[in-house]
Scaffold this motif. Structure first.
Motif, PDB file in Angstrom:
ATOM      1  N   THR A  46      10.003  -4.246  -9.538  1.00  0.00           N
ATOM      2  CA  THR A  46       9.521  -4.697 -10.846  1.00  0.00           C
ATOM      3  C   THR A  46      10.632  -5.372 -11.634  1.00  0.00           C
ATOM      4  OG1 THR A  46       7.861  -2.941 -10.913  1.00  0.00           O
ATOM      5  CG2 THR A  46       8.454  -3.941 -13.006  1.00  0.00           C
ATOM      6  N   ALA A  47      11.863  -4.867 -11.495  1.00  0.00           N
ATOM      7  CA  ALA A  47      12.996  -5.501 -12.168  1.00  0.00           C
ATOM      8  C   ALA A  47      13.231  -6.908 -11.618  1.00  0.00           C
ATOM      9  CB  ALA A  47      14.246  -4.643 -12.004  1.00  0.00           C
ATOM     10  N   LEU A  48      12.979  -7.078 -10.336  1.00  0.00           N
ATOM     11  CA  LEU A  48      13.156  -8.382  -9.706  1.00  0.00           C
ATOM     12  C   LEU A  48      12.014  -9.320 -10.080  1.00  0.00           C
ATOM     13  CD1 LEU A  48      14.935  -9.809  -7.341  1.00  0.00           C
ATOM     14  CD2 LEU A  48      12.932  -9.300  -5.938  1.00  0.00           C
ATOM     15  N   ASN A  49      10.785  -8.818 -10.019  1.00  0.00           N
ATOM     16  CA  ASN A  49       9.600  -9.629 -10.303  1.00  0.00           C
ATOM     17  C   ASN A  49       8.646  -8.807 -11.171  1.00  0.00           C
ATOM     18  OD1 ASN A  49       7.412 -11.316 -10.380  1.00  0.00           O
ATOM     19  ND2 ASN A  49       6.928 -11.185  -8.210  1.00  0.00           N
ATOM     20  N   PRO A  50       8.692  -8.982 -12.467  1.00  0.00           N
ATOM     21  CA  PRO A  50       7.841  -8.194 -13.371  1.00  0.00           C
ATOM     22  C   PRO A  50       6.345  -8.369 -13.126  1.00  0.00           C
ATOM     23  CG  PRO A  50       9.603  -9.270 -14.595  1.00  0.00           C
ATOM     24  CD  PRO A  50       9.631  -9.840 -13.213  1.00  0.00           C
ATOM     25  N   GLN A  51       5.939  -9.429 -12.430  1.00  0.00           N
ATOM     26  CA  GLN A  51       4.520  -9.608 -12.108  1.00  0.00           C
ATOM     27  C   GLN A  51       4.032  -8.589 -11.086  1.00  0.00           C
ATOM     28  OE1 GLN A  51       3.686 -13.708 -11.019  1.00  0.00           O
ATOM     29  NE2 GLN A  51       5.043 -14.489 -12.616  1.00  0.00           N
ATOM     30  N   GLN A  52       4.953  -7.938 -10.402  1.00  0.00           N
ATOM     31  CA  GLN A  52       4.626  -6.937  -9.378  1.00  0.00           C
ATOM     32  C   GLN A  52       3.723  -7.523  -8.294  1.00  0.00           C
ATOM     33  OE1 GLN A  52       3.005  -3.619 -11.654  1.00  0.00           O
ATOM     34  NE2 GLN A  52       5.035  -2.717 -11.858  1.00  0.00           N
ATOM     35  N   LEU A  53       4.056  -8.730  -7.872  1.00  0.00           N
ATOM     36  CA  LEU A  53       3.326  -9.420  -6.828  1.00  0.00           C
ATOM     37  C   LEU A  53       4.314  -9.946  -5.789  1.00  0.00           C
ATOM     38  CD1 LEU A  53       0.964 -11.567  -9.092  1.00  0.00           C
ATOM     39  CD2 LEU A  53       0.287  -9.549  -7.780  1.00  0.00           C
ATOM     40  N   VAL A  54       3.813 -10.183  -4.594  1.00  0.00           N
ATOM     41  CA  VAL A  54       4.575 -10.942  -3.608  1.00  0.00           C
ATOM     42  C   VAL A  54       3.860 -12.271  -3.408  1.00  0.00           C
ATOM     43  CG1 VAL A  54       5.518  -8.923  -2.435  1.00  0.00           C
ATOM     44  CG2 VAL A  54       3.344  -9.867  -1.648  1.00  0.00           C
ATOM     45  N   LEU A 113       0.807  -1.220   0.000  1.00  0.00           N
ATOM     46  CA  LEU A 113       0.000   0.000   0.000  1.00  0.00           C
ATOM     47  C   LEU A 113       0.841   1.271   0.000  1.00  0.00           C
ATOM     48  CD1 LEU A 113      -2.756  -1.096   2.549  1.00  0.00           C
ATOM     49  CD2 LEU A 113      -2.834  -1.230   0.058  1.00  0.00           C
ATOM     50  N   ASN A 114       1.996   1.267   0.652  1.00  0.00           N
ATOM     51  CA  ASN A 114       2.837   2.462   0.716  1.00  0.00           C
ATOM     52  C   ASN A 114       3.289   2.882  -0.684  1.00  0.00           C
ATOM     53  OD1 ASN A 114       2.645   2.522   3.476  1.00  0.00           O
ATOM     54  ND2 ASN A 114       4.710   1.757   3.871  1.00  0.00           N
ATOM     55  N   GLN A 115       3.352   4.191  -0.895  1.00  0.00           N
ATOM     56  CA  GLN A 115       3.827   4.757  -2.158  1.00  0.00           C
ATOM     57  C   GLN A 115       3.050   4.204  -3.360  1.00  0.00           C
ATOM     58  OE1 GLN A 115       8.280   5.265  -2.396  1.00  0.00           O
ATOM     59  NE2 GLN A 115       8.267   3.828  -0.666  1.00  0.00           N
ATOM     60  N   GLY A 116       1.776   3.943  -3.157  1.00  0.00           N
ATOM     61  CA  GLY A 116       0.992   3.360  -4.230  1.00  0.00           C
ATOM     62  C   GLY A 116       1.264   1.886  -4.450  1.00  0.00           C
ATOM     63  N   GLY A 117       2.002   1.295  -3.527  1.00  0.00           N
ATOM     64  CA  GLY A 117       2.371  -0.114  -3.630  1.00  0.00           C
ATOM     65  C   GLY A 117       3.841  -0.263  -3.996  1.00  0.00           C
ATOM     66  N   GLU A 118       4.654  -0.671  -3.019  1.00  0.00           N
ATOM     67  CA  GLU A 118       6.096  -0.800  -3.278  1.00  0.00           C
ATOM     68  C   GLU A 118       6.404  -1.877  -4.308  1.00  0.00           C
ATOM     69  OE1 GLU A 118       7.953  -1.374   0.505  1.00  0.00           O
ATOM     70  OE2 GLU A 118       7.500   0.654   1.202  1.00  0.00           O
ATOM     71  N   GLN A 119       5.447  -2.801  -4.543  1.00  0.00           N
ATOM     72  CA  GLN A 119       5.646  -3.830  -5.547  1.00  0.00           C
ATOM     73  C   GLN A 119       5.691  -3.255  -6.961  1.00  0.00           C
ATOM     74  OE1 GLN A 119       2.931  -3.228  -3.893  1.00  0.00           O
ATOM     75  NE2 GLN A 119       1.086  -3.554  -5.118  1.00  0.00           N
ATOM     76  N   ARG A 120       5.225  -1.994  -7.108  1.00  0.00           N
ATOM     77  CA  ARG A 120       5.218  -1.350  -8.423  1.00  0.00           C
ATOM     78  C   ARG A 120       6.460  -0.494  -8.662  1.00  0.00           C
ATOM     79  NH1 ARG A 120      -0.220  -0.607  -6.527  1.00  0.00           N
ATOM     80  NH2 ARG A 120      -1.681  -1.954  -7.679  1.00  0.00           N
ATOM     81  N   LEU A 121       7.293  -0.332  -7.644  1.00  0.00           N
ATOM     82  CA  LEU A 121       8.500   0.476  -7.808  1.00  0.00           C
ATOM     83  C   LEU A 121       9.477  -0.208  -8.762  1.00  0.00           C
ATOM     84  CD1 LEU A 121       9.075   1.627  -4.107  1.00  0.00           C
ATOM     85  CD2 LEU A 121       8.033   2.914  -5.989  1.00  0.00           C
ATOM     86  N   PRO A 122      10.293   0.561  -9.471  1.00  0.00           N
ATOM     87  CA  PRO A 122      11.180  -0.016 -10.492  1.00  0.00           C
ATOM     88  C   PRO A 122      12.096  -1.124  -9.970  1.00  0.00           C
ATOM     89  CG  PRO A 122      11.068   2.355 -10.750  1.00  0.00           C
ATOM     90  CD  PRO A 122      10.334   2.044  -9.487  1.00  0.00           C
ATOM     91  N   ALA A 123      12.635  -0.951  -8.769  1.00  0.00           N
ATOM     92  CA  ALA A 123      13.585  -1.944  -8.254  1.00  0.00           C
ATOM     93  C   ALA A 123      12.915  -3.301  -8.081  1.00  0.00           C
ATOM     94  CB  ALA A 123      14.185  -1.470  -6.938  1.00  0.00           C
TER      95      ALA A 123
END
Length: 212
Positions: free
Chosen positions: A47-55, A35-45
């Motif tokens: 996304t580069a690790l996991n393009p699915q942007q999921l945990v 939820l933070n920053q619109g979802g940290e899973q969407r941040l570039p770092a």
């Protein structure tokens, strides 16, 4: 050291944490706040690790990255087979996998964070969103309850399996959304048993370093 990218309330990450605890494996935990920053899973770092942007995401000590909770747990099962999370009998293995996939593929995707956020973006109020959530939980849990027996401490016998790794987080989420689970006594019995198991206690959301 192997690394788990996780979020304390993510039921998918919760599944993997249970498997890791059952197998008594050590790892580094890196929180990814959904939820933070619109979802940290969407941040570039990330996304580069996991393009699915999921945990979750799982990164091995040599840098290989795996996504999707069931794939990660199956990898752990193959690389650290004791204690087993899948039965030896092929038919029973298939049943355990089917139970787990019912949760991971049919119930959870309809009620996860990004779906609920989308419903809000489309103008759904809290009451309609809650009704949506409850509908899919009840539909899924009705089938799960019917597939369980009255014997055995866990979903498939007296030891936890992949099925329990998936069920307990889904029960946690249902209770967080105040879903009445009284119609599912077998599911509730298994959840009560798991609540006393050290591995499930260790993996619980409130025990995670990113829990508020």
């Amino acid at each position: 050291m192997d690394t788990l990218y996780t979020y304390f309330r993510s039921s998918a990450a919760y599944r993997v944490r249970i498997a890791l605890a059952l197998k008594n494996l050590t790892y580094r935990s890196v929180p990814v706040h959904l939820l933070n920053q619109g979802g940290e899973q969407r941040l570039p770092a990330y996304t580069a690790l996991n393009p699915q942007q999921l945990v979750p995401a799982w990164q091995t000590a040599d840098g290989a990255v795996l996504a999707q909770s069931l794939a990660i747990i199956e990898y752990l099962e193959e690389t650290h087979p004791e204690p087993p999370l899948l039965p030896a009998d092929p038919l029973q293995r298939a049943r355990v996998r089917a139970f787990a996939q019912h949760i991971a593929c049919d119930i959870h995707p309809l009620n996860n964070t990004r779906v609920l956020q989308y419903l809000v973006q489309q103008g759904w109020d809290d009451a309609h969103k809650q009704a949506w959530y409850a509908h899919w939980v009840h539909k899924g849990f009705t089938a799960l309850e019917a597939s369980l027996s009255d014997s055995g401490a866990y979903c498939f016998g007296d030891t936890p399996t992949l099925a329990d790794c998936c069920l307990i987080p889904q029960v946690y989420n249902a209770r967080r959304f105040q879903i009445d689970l009284s119609a599912y006594p077998r599911i509730c019995r298994i959840a009560e048993t798991a609540a006393r198991h050290p591995a499930f206690i260790q993996a619980a959301p409130e025990q995670q370093p990113d829990a508020p």
